[in-house]
Design a protein around this motif. Structure first.
Motif, PDB file in Angstrom:
ATOM      1  N   LYS A   1      16.592 -48.590  50.307  1.00 40.48           N
ATOM      2  CA  LYS A   1      16.650 -49.750  49.417  1.00 40.48           C
ATOM      3  C   LYS A   1      15.474 -50.690  49.644  1.00 40.48           C
ATOM      4  O   LYS A   1      14.886 -51.234  48.693  1.00 40.48           O
ATOM      5  N   ALA A   2      15.097 -50.878  50.906  1.00 36.20           N
ATOM      6  CA  ALA A   2      13.982 -51.782  51.221  1.00 36.20           C
ATOM      7  C   ALA A   2      12.687 -51.309  50.576  1.00 36.20           C
ATOM      8  O   ALA A   2      11.876 -52.115  50.108  1.00 36.20           O
ATOM      9  N   PHE A   3      12.497 -49.985  50.526  1.00 36.76           N
ATOM     10  CA  PHE A   3      11.288 -49.441  49.899  1.00 36.76           C
ATOM     11  C   PHE A   3      11.251 -49.784  48.417  1.00 36.76           C
ATOM     12  O   PHE A   3      10.241 -50.265  47.902  1.00 36.76           O
ATOM     13  N   TYR A   4      12.358 -49.520  47.712  1.00 39.15           N
ATOM     14  CA  TYR A   4      12.403 -49.797  46.272  1.00 39.15           C
ATOM     15  C   TYR A   4      12.266 -51.289  45.990  1.00 39.15           C
ATOM     16  O   TYR A   4      11.590 -51.693  45.039  1.00 39.15           O
ATOM     17  N   ASP A   5      12.902 -52.128  46.812  1.00 42.46           N
ATOM     18  CA  ASP A   5      12.779 -53.580  46.628  1.00 42.46           C
ATOM     19  C   ASP A   5      11.325 -54.031  46.788  1.00 42.46           C
ATOM     20  O   ASP A   5      10.848 -54.912  46.071  1.00 42.46           O
ATOM     21  N   GLY A   6      10.623 -53.414  47.739  1.00 43.62           N
ATOM     22  CA  GLY A   6       9.212 -53.756  47.954  1.00 43.62           C
ATOM     23  C   GLY A   6       8.354 -53.395  46.754  1.00 43.62           C
ATOM     24  O   GLY A   6       7.417 -54.129  46.404  1.00 43.62           O
ATOM     25  N   GLU A   7       8.665 -52.276  46.082  1.00 43.66           N
ATOM     26  CA  GLU A   7       7.899 -51.885  44.888  1.00 43.66           C
ATOM     27  C   GLU A   7       8.147 -52.852  43.734  1.00 43.66           C
ATOM     28  O   GLU A   7       7.248 -53.135  42.948  1.00 43.66           O
ATOM     29  N   ILE A   8       9.386 -53.374  43.631  1.00 51.38           N
ATOM     30  CA  ILE A   8       9.677 -54.368  42.594  1.00 51.38           C
ATOM     31  C   ILE A   8       8.874 -55.640  42.852  1.00 51.38           C
ATOM     32  O   ILE A   8       8.376 -56.283  41.917  1.00 51.38           O
ATOM     33  N   GLN A   9       8.703 -55.992  44.121  1.00 53.51           N
ATOM     34  CA  GLN A   9       7.895 -57.177  44.453  1.00 53.51           C
ATOM     35  C   GLN A   9       6.430 -56.977  44.046  1.00 53.51           C
ATOM     36  O   GLN A   9       5.738 -57.943  43.706  1.00 53.51           O
ATOM     37  N   LYS A  10       5.955 -55.727  44.057  1.00 53.38           N
ATOM     38  CA  LYS A  10       4.587 -55.452  43.603  1.00 53.38           C
ATOM     39  C   LYS A  10       4.450 -55.741  42.106  1.00 53.38           C
ATOM     40  O   LYS A  10       3.403 -56.204  41.644  1.00 53.38           O
ATOM     41  N   ILE A  11       5.517 -55.468  41.351  1.00 48.71           N
ATOM     42  CA  ILE A  11       5.507 -55.788  39.915  1.00 48.71           C
ATOM     43  C   ILE A  11       5.391 -57.288  39.728  1.00 48.71           C
ATOM     44  O   ILE A  11       4.620 -57.774  38.887  1.00 48.71           O
ATOM     45  N   TYR A  12       6.142 -58.046  40.522  1.00 47.12           N
ATOM     46  CA  TYR A  12       6.100 -59.511  40.425  1.00 47.12           C
ATOM     47  C   TYR A  12       4.709 -60.035  40.782  1.00 47.12           C
ATOM     48  O   TYR A  12       4.191 -60.957  40.146  1.00 47.12           O
ATOM     49  N   ALA A  13       4.098 -59.437  41.818  1.00 46.35           N
ATOM     50  CA  ALA A  13       2.756 -59.877  42.222  1.00 46.35           C
ATOM     51  C   ALA A  13       1.732 -59.578  41.123  1.00 46.35           C
ATOM     52  O   ALA A  13       0.826 -60.377  40.866  1.00 46.35           O
ATOM     53  N   ALA A  14       1.890 -58.434  40.458  1.00 38.85           N
ATOM     54  CA  ALA A  14       0.948 -58.054  39.408  1.00 38.85           C
ATOM     55  C   ALA A  14       1.060 -58.946  38.180  1.00 38.85           C
ATOM     56  O   ALA A  14       0.065 -59.266  37.530  1.00 38.85           O
ATOM     57  N   THR A  15       2.282 -59.357  37.853  1.00 35.88           N
ATOM     58  CA  THR A  15       2.499 -60.172  36.654  1.00 35.88           C
ATOM     59  C   THR A  15       2.474 -61.671  36.936  1.00 35.88           C
ATOM     60  O   THR A  15       2.478 -62.479  36.005  1.00 35.88           O
ATOM     61  N   GLY A  16       2.449 -62.040  38.224  1.00 33.68           N
ATOM     62  CA  GLY A  16       2.458 -63.460  38.558  1.00 33.68           C
ATOM     63  C   GLY A  16       3.816 -64.094  38.365  1.00 33.68           C
ATOM     64  O   GLY A  16       3.912 -65.284  38.017  1.00 33.68           O
ATOM     65  N   TRP A  17       4.864 -63.331  38.597  1.00 37.30           N
ATOM     66  CA  TRP A  17       6.226 -63.840  38.401  1.00 37.30           C
ATOM     67  C   TRP A  17       6.787 -64.378  39.713  1.00 37.30           C
ATOM     68  O   TRP A  17       6.719 -63.719  40.748  1.00 37.30           O
ATOM     69  N   ASP A  18       7.308 -65.602  39.648  1.00 35.01           N
ATOM     70  CA  ASP A  18       7.930 -66.228  40.819  1.00 35.01           C
ATOM     71  C   ASP A  18       9.440 -66.144  40.647  1.00 35.01           C
ATOM     72  O   ASP A  18      10.016 -66.892  39.838  1.00 35.01           O
ATOM     73  N   PRO A  19      10.126 -65.239  41.370  1.00 38.87           N
ATOM     74  CA  PRO A  19      11.577 -65.088  41.183  1.00 38.87           C
ATOM     75  C   PRO A  19      12.372 -66.321  41.605  1.00 38.87           C
ATOM     76  O   PRO A  19      13.489 -66.517  41.134  1.00 38.87           O
ATOM     77  N   ALA A  20      11.815 -67.134  42.481  1.00 43.07           N
ATOM     78  CA  ALA A  20      12.540 -68.325  42.933  1.00 43.07           C
ATOM     79  C   ALA A  20      12.646 -69.365  41.818  1.00 43.07           C
ATOM     80  O   ALA A  20      13.712 -69.931  41.567  1.00 43.07           O
ATOM     81  N   SER A  21      11.527 -69.623  41.139  1.00 48.09           N
ATOM     82  CA  SER A  21      11.521 -70.616  40.058  1.00 48.09           C
ATOM     83  C   SER A  21      11.772 -70.006  38.699  1.00 48.09           C
ATOM     84  O   SER A  21      11.919 -70.715  37.704  1.00 48.09           O
ATOM     85  N   GLN A  22      11.790 -68.644  38.648  1.00 51.65           N
ATOM     86  CA  GLN A  22      11.982 -67.927  37.388  1.00 51.65           C
ATOM     87  C   GLN A  22      10.921 -68.311  36.357  1.00 51.65           C
ATOM     88  O   GLN A  22      11.203 -68.501  35.169  1.00 51.65           O
ATOM     89  N   GLN A  23       9.674 -68.405  36.823  1.00 53.00           N
ATOM     90  CA  GLN A  23       8.557 -68.754  35.945  1.00 53.00           C
ATOM     91  C   GLN A  23       7.319 -67.949  36.340  1.00 53.00           C
ATOM     92  O   GLN A  23       7.185 -67.497  37.476  1.00 53.00           O
ATOM     93  N   TYR A  24       6.392 -67.801  35.371  1.00 56.00           N
ATOM     94  CA  TYR A  24       5.119 -67.143  35.641  1.00 56.00           C
ATOM     95  C   TYR A  24       4.139 -68.158  36.218  1.00 56.00           C
ATOM     96  O   TYR A  24       4.030 -69.284  35.722  1.00 56.00           O
ATOM     97  N   THR A  25       3.439 -67.752  37.262  1.00 58.92           N
ATOM     98  CA  THR A  25       2.490 -68.655  37.918  1.00 58.92           C
ATOM     99  C   THR A  25       1.117 -68.612  37.265  1.00 58.92           C
ATOM    100  O   THR A  25       0.293 -69.503  37.489  1.00 58.92           O
ATOM    101  N   GLY A  26       0.841 -67.565  36.509  1.00 58.36           N
ATOM    102  CA  GLY A  26      -0.483 -67.406  35.905  1.00 58.36           C
ATOM    103  C   GLY A  26      -1.457 -66.643  36.788  1.00 58.36           C
ATOM    104  O   GLY A  26      -2.566 -66.305  36.365  1.00 58.36           O
ATOM    105  N   LYS A  27      -1.054 -66.351  38.027  1.00 55.24           N
ATOM    106  CA  LYS A  27      -1.906 -65.605  38.956  1.00 55.24           C
ATOM    107  C   LYS A  27      -1.517 -64.122  38.891  1.00 55.24           C
ATOM    108  O   LYS A  27      -0.542 -63.707  39.511  1.00 55.24           O
TER     109      LYS A  27
END
Length: 454
Positions: A304-330
């Motif tokens: 599970k930790a592996f798959y969760d880490g890959e989802i975080q890569k998607i967030y990093a690529a799109t600039g999505w902040d799951p805590a604030s539920q907003q795009y950072t633009g980065k």
């Protein structure tokens, strides 16, 4: 004295009633049933321990009570119809709506009061994990340790076998050397003279059998030429090619386990020439609300930790902040490695095959492969993608492979596109091949050079 005791007794009763009332907030529901209802209705937007689309719901009953002095009746109204509650002018309901970017929560009028109480009980006192799960985990750890020990033993056994074989080989060489010495000692003058007439070099052998040698050289030349020609013919053929991608994406999980349609992500395959690599925004259509992997399927060697880490890569690529539920633009570009890539001199139109040829291709493939039938036209070329953790090139994609398909795939004459586009051609084909003959793609121009080459 009697009066003091009476007031003391009344005080204890009042405190007891208060505690029992407070406790009833947490004890009026079934946490296990609440867990099922929560996973079925709430997990798309909420988690107990972190904010997703909506706030974290762990301890929400106590939070609403302590911060707003609201009881579970307010939560019942919010869950059943939060829009009506906001319309009534409820201050806290409108504050929550503003705080979470005016994202309207789905109303659940179908939930009964008892079911809502079960959900609230789950958010307050989530049940402990089943012991069986822990036992399974411990069993997995034990199996892992056992597997490591078995590998070590196997490695040690291999080393012992290798050393033994080397020792035996050395002993045999020594014996051969000694036997040679004995043979030389026992040679007679007659044997010495006979040995002098024997060929002792490659040159002597060639001179003696030069005709045979020339024939062998010719054969070797033919084999070498064939090998060179064969290797040239396979340049650019990469069947089985499956490169490692920057973000791990399992088609088995998405298309297989979750039954996601191929064209949901590869939307241009149906109406475009090229089936493009989906943008990261397509991934975020789902993963904006799916921040962790909770599926049952686990690929061997991954957790599970592996798959969760890959989802975080998607967030990093799109600039999505799951805590604030907003795009950072980065944002960060993702350098996908392309697998299927036709040469520049080849024309291939996905829409023509996916729309016009869908039924014909599926029927033809299933006739030729009765033990591995397909239900989606994509699989005819790309293989059983819904079973692949790592996508690979499933076919040769050579010119001969395409021609063979055109020669064996029967045209669907009832297809609306074919019926209209080849309206006049159909009559000609009936006269040429007979009204009941099977007409394959090559009969309607499927082997014309200009169809595929510019």
């Amino acid at each position: 004295m009697i009066s003091w005791r009476k007031h003391y007794k009344r005080g204890l009763i009042a405190i007891g009633l208060l505690l029992s009332t407070s406790a009833s907030i947490y004890a009026q529901g079934d946490a296990k049933n609440g867990e099922k209802l929560f996973k079925a209705n709430c997990t798309a937007c909420h988690a107990l321990d972190k904010q997703l689309v909506g706030p974290a719901l762990g301890g929400i009953v106590d939070k609403v009570k302590s911060e707003q002095n609201l009881d579970t009746d307010w939560l019942h109204k919010w869950i059943k119809d939060n829009k009506a509650l906001r319309a009534s002018g409820d201050k806290y309901a409108n504050e929550i709506f503003e705080k979470f970017n005016k994202t309207e929560m789905t109303a659940f009028p179908n939930l009964t009061d008892q079911e809502i109480d079960d959900i609230l009980e789950y958010t307050t006192n989530p049940p402990a994990p089943e012991p069986a799960a822990d036992a399974a985990a411990n069993g997995a750890d034990t199996n892992s340790i056992t597997s490591i020990e078995a590998q070590k033993r196997e490695s040690m056994n291999s080393k012992i076998i290798l050393i033994s074989l080397m020792s035996i080989g050395g002993l045999l060489l020594w014996l051969l050397f000694k036997l040679r010495q004995l043979v030389k000692l026992q040679q007679t003058d007659e044997l010495v003279g006979l040995n002098a007439t024997r060929a002792t070099s490659f040159g002597d052998i060639y001179n003696k059998y030069q005709n045979v040698g020339k024939g062998i050289l010719v054969l070797l030349g033919i084999f070498a030429a064939y090998g060179l020609w064969n290797s040239l013919m396979w340049i650019g053929v990469y069947k089985g090619y499956k490169p490692e991608q920057p973000i791990y994406f399992s088609h088995k999980i998405h298309a297989g386990e979750n039954k996601i349609d191929c064209q949901l992500c590869h939307s241009s395959a149906k109406y475009g020439k090229v089936s493009e690599i989906p943008s990261m925004n397509v991934c975020m259509n789902c993963h904006r609300n799916i921040a962790e992997y909770n599926g049952k399927y686990m690929e061997p060697g991954k957790d599970k930790a592996f798959y969760d880490g890959e989802i975080q890569k998607i967030y990093a690529a799109t600039g999505w902040d799951p805590a604030s539920q907003q795009y950072t633009g980065k944002t960060q570009p993702v350098e996908w490695t392309r697998i299927h890539n036709m040469p520049d001199f080849v024309y291939f139109n996905h829409a023509q095959h996916v729309v016009a040829g869908e039924t014909a291709i599926i029927n033809s493939y299933n006739k030729k492969n009765p033990d591995a039938k397909i239900d989606v036209v994509c699989k005819a070329c790309h293989g059983q993608v819904d079973t692949m953790n790592v996508v690979q090139m499933a076919n040769d994609f050579t010119m001969g492979w395409c021609i063979e398909c055109h020669r064996t795939t029967e045209v669907d004459m009832n297809n609306g596109y074919n019926k209209e586009y080849f309206k006049n051609l159909h009559e000609k084909l009936k006269k040429q091949y007979g009204s009941g003959a099977k007409i394959t793609v090559d009969a309607i121009g499927g082997l014309e050079c200009g169809k595929c080459h510019y």
